[in-house]
Design an enzyme around this catalytic site. Structure first.
Site, PDB file in Angstrom:
ATOM      1  N   ASP A  74       3.991  -5.160  -4.325  1.00 38.51           N
ATOM      2  CA  ASP A  74       3.068  -6.198  -3.867  1.00 38.51           C
ATOM      3  C   ASP A  74       3.614  -7.522  -4.386  1.00 38.51           C
ATOM      4  OD1 ASP A  74       1.045  -8.034  -3.432  1.00 38.51           O
ATOM      5  OD2 ASP A  74      -0.572  -6.756  -4.178  1.00 38.51           O
ATOM      6  N   TYR A 133      -0.202 -21.441   7.940  1.00 37.09           N
ATOM      7  CA  TYR A 133       1.023 -20.682   8.172  1.00 37.09           C
ATOM      8  C   TYR A 133       2.210 -21.626   8.318  1.00 37.09           C
ATOM      9  CZ  TYR A 133       3.868 -16.784   9.924  1.00 37.09           C
ATOM     10  OH  TYR A 133       4.836 -15.825  10.080  1.00 37.09           O
ATOM     11  N   ARG A 165       0.593   3.636   3.221  1.00 39.74           N
ATOM     12  CA  ARG A 165       1.261   3.103   4.414  1.00 39.74           C
ATOM     13  C   ARG A 165       2.772   3.123   4.251  1.00 39.74           C
ATOM     14  NH1 ARG A 165      -2.665  -2.151   5.343  1.00 39.74           N
ATOM     15  NH2 ARG A 165      -4.506  -0.986   6.001  1.00 39.74           N
ATOM     16  N   ASP A 223       0.836  -1.194   0.000  1.00 37.85           N
ATOM     17  CA  ASP A 223       0.000   0.000   0.000  1.00 37.85           C
ATOM     18  C   ASP A 223       0.877   1.253   0.000  1.00 37.85           C
ATOM     19  OD1 ASP A 223      -2.943   1.104   0.772  1.00 37.85           O
ATOM     20  OD2 ASP A 223      -1.411   2.220   1.884  1.00 37.85           O
ATOM     21  N   LYS A 270       5.354 -21.677   5.719  1.00 43.31           N
ATOM     22  CA  LYS A 270       6.704 -21.373   6.200  1.00 43.31           C
ATOM     23  C   LYS A 270       7.640 -22.580   6.080  1.00 43.31           C
ATOM     24  CE  LYS A 270       6.381 -17.010   7.364  1.00 43.31           C
ATOM     25  NZ  LYS A 270       7.131 -15.987   6.623  1.00 43.31           N
TER      26      LYS A 270
END
Length: 293
Positions: free
Chosen positions: A60, A193, A39, A36, A197
């Site tokens: 992105d 997750y 931000r 973004d 990972k």
């Protein structure tokens, strides 16, 4: 020639801490990037207030066109990269169990995006450069309890197709609602997750093999449980403390450290030791909460 460091997903959290630390020590340009624009520029303004001056570019990691624009910008302005920290990540939910769409997003951002970065950005990394993939204790092989996948991910002739199949096996199981959560440690909590990972840690070793001829080091690491938005403020370390080991790995670690899985205290662990006690435990969150109260 100007040296260049790039940190993905660095408008907040550990990535922001790494950018801040590099700006204080790295003799070159440091890129803060974010998905973004608003931000990202706000994060740059925060660093400017401290007298630190990063360069900024929108990035992105899940958008191929965005990655291409960033690649072309770096190519034209500096010609290459010396340090690349792949930090962009998402946990995506406050729940320990995710629905299919959440799982898909977690896999895409935490793992599949690295394939795009590898294809488009890795060729810009100069000889003797350093690449660091920010993994997690969720990324150690001990998080996986399915022996078929433990063995397949451990084989000496591992290929990217094996890792992709692993991620797809998980997503298919979630989609068909027949995934066996006993295949994941800690009763299958934050399974997406963990899978993402573990996949990231595994591909790190393949990336090292591919880049060996340029003497580029590629490592992955667990930064510890850090107080960030992703952990909802729960953790043992703040972002500046968490950035210390990543900065050590890209600036100070010996050239011989390659294709390793590194703990937050700089200890190199045996990633293949699937019986080890390195997997993420949800009970740690309670311990951390009690410690911070």
């Amino acid at each position: 020639m100007v040296k260049v460091a790039v940190v993905t997903g660095s408008n907040k959290g550990i990535g922001f801490g790494i950018v801040k630390g590099l700006l204080k020590r790295f003799d070159g340009v440091v890129y803060l990037t974010s998905r973004d624009d608003g931000r990202g520029k706000a994060a740059v303004a925060k660093l400017n207030e401290l007298g630190l001056k990063p360069e900024y570019h929108q990035l992105d990691v899940t958008d191929r066109d965005s990655v291409i624009r960033f690649r072309d910008h770096i190519k034209e302005k500096y010609g290459g990269i010396d340090i690349l920290v792949n930090n962009a990540a998402v946990a995506n939910s406050t729940s320990f169990y995710n629905n299919y769409e959440e799982c898909k997003t977690i896999i895409e951002i935490n793992y599949l995006s690295i394939l795009t970065i590898q294809e488009l950005i890795f060729p810009l990394v100069r000889e003797n450069g350093r690449i660091l993939n920010i993994s997690s204790d969720c990324g150690h092989l001990s998080n996986i309890r399915n022996i078929y996948w433990v063995k397949r991910l451990s084989k000496k002739d591992l290929k990217v197709e094996d890792i992709n199949d692993f991620a797809n096996w998980f997503l298919e199981g979630i989609k068909e609602e027949n995934f066996n959560y006993d295949d994941i440690a800690d009763e299958g909590t934050v399974a997406a997750y963990r899978v993402a990972k573990v996949a990231l840690s595994a591909i790190t070793m393949l990336q090292q093999k591919e880049l060996e001829s340029k003497n580029i080091s590629v490592n992955s690491m667990h930064p510890g449980l850090v107080q960030t938005d992703m952990t909802h403020g729960i953790g043992f370390y703040d972002i500046d403390q968490a950035a210390e080991t990543p900065i050590y790995l890209v600036l100070d670690a010996p050239d011989s450290l390659k294709g390793a899985y590194v703990w937050y205290d700089r200890k190199v662990l045996d990633w293949y030791d699937y019986k080890a006690d390195y997997f993420f435990k949800t009970s740690t969150l309670k311990t951390s909460t009690q410690k911070s109260e």
